[in-house]
Design a protein around this motif. Structure first.
Motif, PDB file in Angstrom:
ATOM      1  N   UNK A  74       0.890  -1.168  -0.100  1.00 47.27           N
ATOM      2  CA  UNK A  74      -0.021   0.030  -0.152  1.00 47.27           C
ATOM      3  C   UNK A  74       0.808   1.364  -0.124  1.00 47.27           C
ATOM      4  N   UNK A  75       1.843   1.145   0.612  1.00 49.41           N
ATOM      5  CA  UNK A  75       2.867   2.357   0.778  1.00 49.41           C
ATOM      6  C   UNK A  75       3.683   2.620  -0.441  1.00 49.41           C
ATOM      7  N   UNK A  76       4.217   1.531  -1.112  1.00 45.18           N
ATOM      8  CA  UNK A  76       5.242   1.528  -2.198  1.00 45.18           C
ATOM      9  C   UNK A  76       4.460   1.771  -3.584  1.00 45.18           C
ATOM     10  N   UNK A  77       3.092   1.286  -3.768  1.00 45.48           N
ATOM     11  CA  UNK A  77       2.280   1.547  -5.120  1.00 45.48           C
ATOM     12  C   UNK A  77       2.267   2.590  -5.413  1.00 45.48           C
ATOM     13  N   UNK A  78       1.651   3.739  -4.612  1.00 45.12           N
ATOM     14  CA  UNK A  78       1.566   5.062  -5.180  1.00 45.12           C
ATOM     15  C   UNK A  78       2.990   5.626  -5.880  1.00 45.12           C
ATOM     16  N   UNK A  79       3.968   5.460  -5.003  1.00 46.87           N
ATOM     17  CA  UNK A  79       5.050   6.189  -5.506  1.00 46.87           C
ATOM     18  C   UNK A  79       5.545   5.540  -6.640  1.00 46.87           C
ATOM     19  N   UNK A  80       5.464   3.964  -6.710  1.00 45.92           N
ATOM     20  CA  UNK A  80       5.724   3.297  -7.909  1.00 45.92           C
ATOM     21  C   UNK A  80       5.169   3.703  -9.071  1.00 45.92           C
ATOM     22  N   UNK A  81       3.681   3.821  -8.849  1.00 46.74           N
ATOM     23  CA  UNK A  81       2.968   4.409 -10.069  1.00 46.74           C
ATOM     24  C   UNK A  81       3.220   5.778 -10.835  1.00 46.74           C
ATOM     25  N   UNK A  82       3.579   6.625  -9.528  1.00 42.80           N
ATOM     26  CA  UNK A  82       3.878   7.939 -10.199  1.00 42.80           C
ATOM     27  C   UNK A  82       5.243   8.214 -10.794  1.00 42.80           C
ATOM     28  N   UNK A  83       6.186   7.398 -10.374  1.00 48.31           N
ATOM     29  CA  UNK A  83       7.450   7.367 -10.787  1.00 48.31           C
ATOM     30  C   UNK A  83       7.543   6.573 -12.152  1.00 48.31           C
ATOM     31  N   UNK A  84       6.942   5.337 -12.152  1.00 46.09           N
ATOM     32  CA  UNK A  84       6.870   4.576 -13.341  1.00 46.09           C
ATOM     33  C   UNK A  84       6.603   5.215 -14.399  1.00 46.09           C
ATOM     34  N   UNK A  85       5.493   6.264 -14.249  1.00 45.00           N
ATOM     35  CA  UNK A  85       4.619   6.914 -15.220  1.00 45.00           C
ATOM     36  C   UNK A  85       5.426   8.324 -15.698  1.00 45.00           C
ATOM     37  N   UNK A  86       6.189   8.527 -14.779  1.00 42.86           N
ATOM     38  CA  UNK A  86       6.954   9.808 -15.098  1.00 42.86           C
ATOM     39  C   UNK A  86       8.371   9.093 -16.135  1.00 42.86           C
ATOM     40  N   UNK A  87       8.744   7.962 -15.787  1.00 47.72           N
ATOM     41  CA  UNK A  87       9.830   7.473 -16.483  1.00 47.72           C
ATOM     42  C   UNK A  87       9.061   6.923 -18.035  1.00 47.72           C
TER      43      UNK A  87
END
Length: 265
Positions: A74-87
């Motif tokens: 739950x903690x990691x997925x939001x950050x992973x989604x935003x960073x993956x989208x930016x990349x």
């Protein structure tokens, strides 16, 4: 003849996978003194499962693992989604940045666990589930970023352009268009992150205490001065696999869609 050989090969491959698992289940149902018996089922008992929850802290460790694995995802997925989208969309930091993120996964856990322990001790989060959640979220974050980056690259950018033409901002297009379309990929990434956390041993061993130990640590504690309590260990392994089987069963469709998402445009 070729067809028969193919089926025999498949049966042999299935046996290599299933027989050890079935043998663990069989051992978990035997009394401890018969756990090494060559007979198939000399006796059947549930005492090993009962003993796990009555004479050990396995029940508490099981609950700890569920909380930590779910919380870290739950903690990691939001950050992973935003960073993956930016990349994926904006090529943020270029190839060097992408490789730097991936390179963190190449570090051996033993090189990270002591600095993580020092940081948690500084903020008073050693021997706590919160500290484990933070560490696992940070450790799994690069892996989740790379998975989701591939999913986002498979989404046609025309969908976002159409949304922005209708007045949506870049964030609005991401929130209302990209995230709903990429739910299968996010679900697959979440399950993989859950599995990674559930099975991890070293960080849990160093950063947890008797009240915050997870399932792998609890299973390792069944090795006593009298030897390994193999029947109890087998019972613990069977119970440890259950959440993974149940999660995979209920979201199997999302995993299949997510792992193949972006392969064909």
């Amino acid at each position: 003849m070729r067809r028969i050989g193919l089926h025999l090969g498949l049966l042999f491959a299935c046996a290599l996978i299933l027989v050890p698992l079935l043998w663990v289940v069989r051992t978990s149902l035997l009394p401890e003194h018969l756990s090494y018996s060559p007979e198939l089922m000399p006796a059947v008992t549930l005492d090993n499962y009962v003993a796990l929850f009555t004479s050990t802290r396995y029940g508490q460790s099981y609950l700890n693992s569920l909380i930590v694995a779910f919380g870290s995802v739950v903690v990691a997925l939001p950050f992973a989604a935003m960073t993956g989208y930016a990349f994926a969309r904006f090529k943020t930091s270029g190839r060097a940045g992408r490789f730097a993120v991936l390179a963190t996964q190449m570090l051996p856990p033993v090189a990270i666990v002591l600095p993580a322990f020092a940081l948690l001790r500084t903020v008073g989060l050693t021997n706590s589930l919160t500290g484990l959640i933070i560490v696992y979220a940070a450790v799994n974050l690069p892996f989740l970023i790379w998975i989701l980056m591939g999913f986002f690259e498979g989404i046609p950018v025309d969908l976002e352009w159409a949304a922005q033409t209708d007045g949506a901002t870049a964030w609005g297009a991401f929130w209302r268009i990209v995230l709903p379309v990429s739910l299968p990929g996010i679900a697959a990434a979440g399950v993989l992150g859950f599995i990674l956390t559930w099975n991890e041993f070293l960080f849990a061993l160093v950063l947890s205490g008797p009240q915050t130990a997870t399932v792998p640590v609890a299973l390792a504690a069944l090795q006593t001065s009298n030897g390994v309590q193999i029947a109890k260990v087998s019972a613990g392994v069977v119970l440890a696999v259950l959440p993974l089987v149940i999660a995979s069963r209920f979201i199997q469709r999302f995993i299949v869609q997510g792992l193949t998402f972006g392969s064909v445009k």
